[in-house]
Write an enzyme that holds these catalytic residues in place. Sequence first.
Site, mmCIF file in Angstrom:
data_model
loop_
_atom_site.group_PDB
_atom_site.id
_atom_site.type_symbol
_atom_site.label_atom_id
_atom_site.label_comp_id
_atom_site.label_asym_id
_atom_site.label_seq_id
_atom_site.Cartn_x
_atom_site.Cartn_y
_atom_site.Cartn_z
ATOM 1 N N ASN A 86 -9.512 -16.357 47.843
ATOM 2 C CA ASN A 86 -8.267 -16.822 47.232
ATOM 3 C C ASN A 86 -7.816 -15.830 46.166
ATOM 4 O OD1 ASN A 86 -7.859 -19.359 48.542
ATOM 5 N ND2 ASN A 86 -9.588 -20.180 47.392
ATOM 6 N N ASP A 99 -15.124 -21.243 38.130
ATOM 7 C CA ASP A 99 -14.659 -19.865 37.920
ATOM 8 C C ASP A 99 -15.360 -19.153 36.769
ATOM 9 O OD1 ASP A 99 -13.055 -20.142 40.070
ATOM 10 O OD2 ASP A 99 -11.165 -20.256 39.001
ATOM 11 N N ASP A 121 -18.454 -25.789 41.584
ATOM 12 C CA ASP A 121 -17.598 -25.935 42.756
ATOM 13 C C ASP A 121 -17.472 -24.632 43.532
ATOM 14 O OD1 ASP A 121 -15.771 -27.532 44.386
ATOM 15 O OD2 ASP A 121 -14.208 -26.223 43.595
#
Length: 621
Positions: A448, A284, A306
């Site tokens: 998300n 993030d 990721d």
Amino acid sequence: MFSRPSLCGTVGKLCRCGTSATGITTVAAATVPAARHYHEVVGDIVCPSQVRGIDHIRDPRLNKGLAFTLEERQTLGIHGLQPARFKTQEEQLQLCKIAVNRYTEPLNKYLYLSDLYDRNERLFFRFLSENIEDLMPIVYTPTVGLACQRFGLIYRRPHGLFITYNDRGHIFDVMKNWPEPNVRAICVTDGERILGLGDLGACGMGIPVGKLALYTALAGIKPHQCLPILVDVGTNNIDLLEDPLYVGLRQKRVVGREYDDFIDEFMEAVVQRYGQNTLIQFEDFGNHNAFRFLDKYRNTYCTFNDDIQGTASVAVAGLYASKRITGKSFKDYTFLFAGAGEAAIGIADLTVKAMVQDGVPIEEAYNRIYMVDIDGLLTKSRKVGSLDGHKINYAKDINPMTDLAEIVATIKPSVLIGASAAAGIFTPEILRTMADNNERPVVFALSNPTSKAECTAEDAYKHTDARVIFSSGSPFPPVQVGDKTFYPGQGNNAYIFPGVGLGVICTGTHHIPDEMFLIAAQELANFVEPSDIERGSLYPPLSSIREVSMNIAVGVTKCAYDRGLASTYPEPQDKRKWLENQLYNFNYESSMPATWVWPRMPYIKTRDLVPTKLYGKQSEN
């Protein structure tokens, strides 16, 4: 929440230091009580002489609650400190399920699980691993997003390292304060782009904490080997800066050369503290930094991002599985991405590698992928918007377009992938166009949390006559269409990163090539059963994710040795068994020190004991 230091600040309890008039540091015995707070145990090897009986109740790693046997209670000196009831771990698990289901609000369930982990580590991880379908949405997306937004309110105790920009020049000193000597996996964020929620600054700590909890629950990586870190360089979120409950630095984000130097120092400190093969998972970071750091560090550190590579792997796994439904190969697909950030670019790059592996020339692979950002279709002739970084690879030599519906109608993609964090951007019109142009349209709404998804599962099935092959980034409830119920699969990164992490850690891999993520995608797709596809899912049930992680770890292990990237030798012949022998044990172990019998010593007659006279200089007196 789900990872915790062994707070041991014992130096201050055992001694007090002062400086004499001569400038020499003196140490005096402490007069403070010898009480040890929280716990002192580090690693996974307990030294019985260093653990007191009461520590077995206070220490989450040693605590078994009412599962201590009578012998253990009496021997450890904790008899009478607990009720007379003796419980098995299975009975405790039943109670945990009852307790968590009493709460209706997901955030309250999150807090209950946090408290459970702070009390009983093994019980928490076994509860999570055996109920992953129910608890995954609690410990990770979407509830973890809410937990990050409320972080200043729910913060209780340290669960990872906060390294601030004010610590520059001393990052290694901060890292020394983490008491675990054998950290093998670090998940780090700067909180700039938390899920689809934006800049949450120091409140983003919930993300690396949740990720590493899944490392243990889904892949069996030992919890003491995992370290969540938040690098706090400030926040540009004005609401947080003005929030009296905000727990981070109250300043605008540090940018430019100063920021890069700070991250460089962090990476060097990790290697100095834990070694070159320590896995560093970036999580993030802002789009403008994520690719830069991946390109900068991937060949000099053991690292991956990721959001780029994990998301790409799980999405490509879904594309592999979709071929079993459409009957087509990648060369027959045309891809359109809504979004051109780190997730979209990562998926596109790995899709190109998958197409090349299937025999598609690399230029043709790039030509079959179109991409849309906030300024419209990526084209070489557009007047607005940038084509910086990896975007240029997907810019086409066609007329610019800005309307997504027009772009879908013109390009006629067979695969539509959303990674834009723009809720509802896949309108009914767009979904109907996809259905008109394809017998089985493929639509992935991957953003998300759920509130940011490009469309809902219900909309996808409703506006395509239930012909859509659908996947999402966050969970959606089942969809009833006529007499058939569809159970849409969630393309969750948790299918990928735990298994990759296990293989990388166990082999001591130097660097992580994209090939490992393509292997992970193939292993995940191979695990999909016809029954999964029939129920409307491109992914296996979450309940099977531990087996998926092991298959991925085996594939990654083979790749590491074949590519000469591993540093653990000799190479194991039975790689699955070798990996299984290194997994965390979720079950209680005996709290009693090991005892054993010595053989009777043989009789040997000894000589008489004669006192020895000590001779020295005679006294003159």
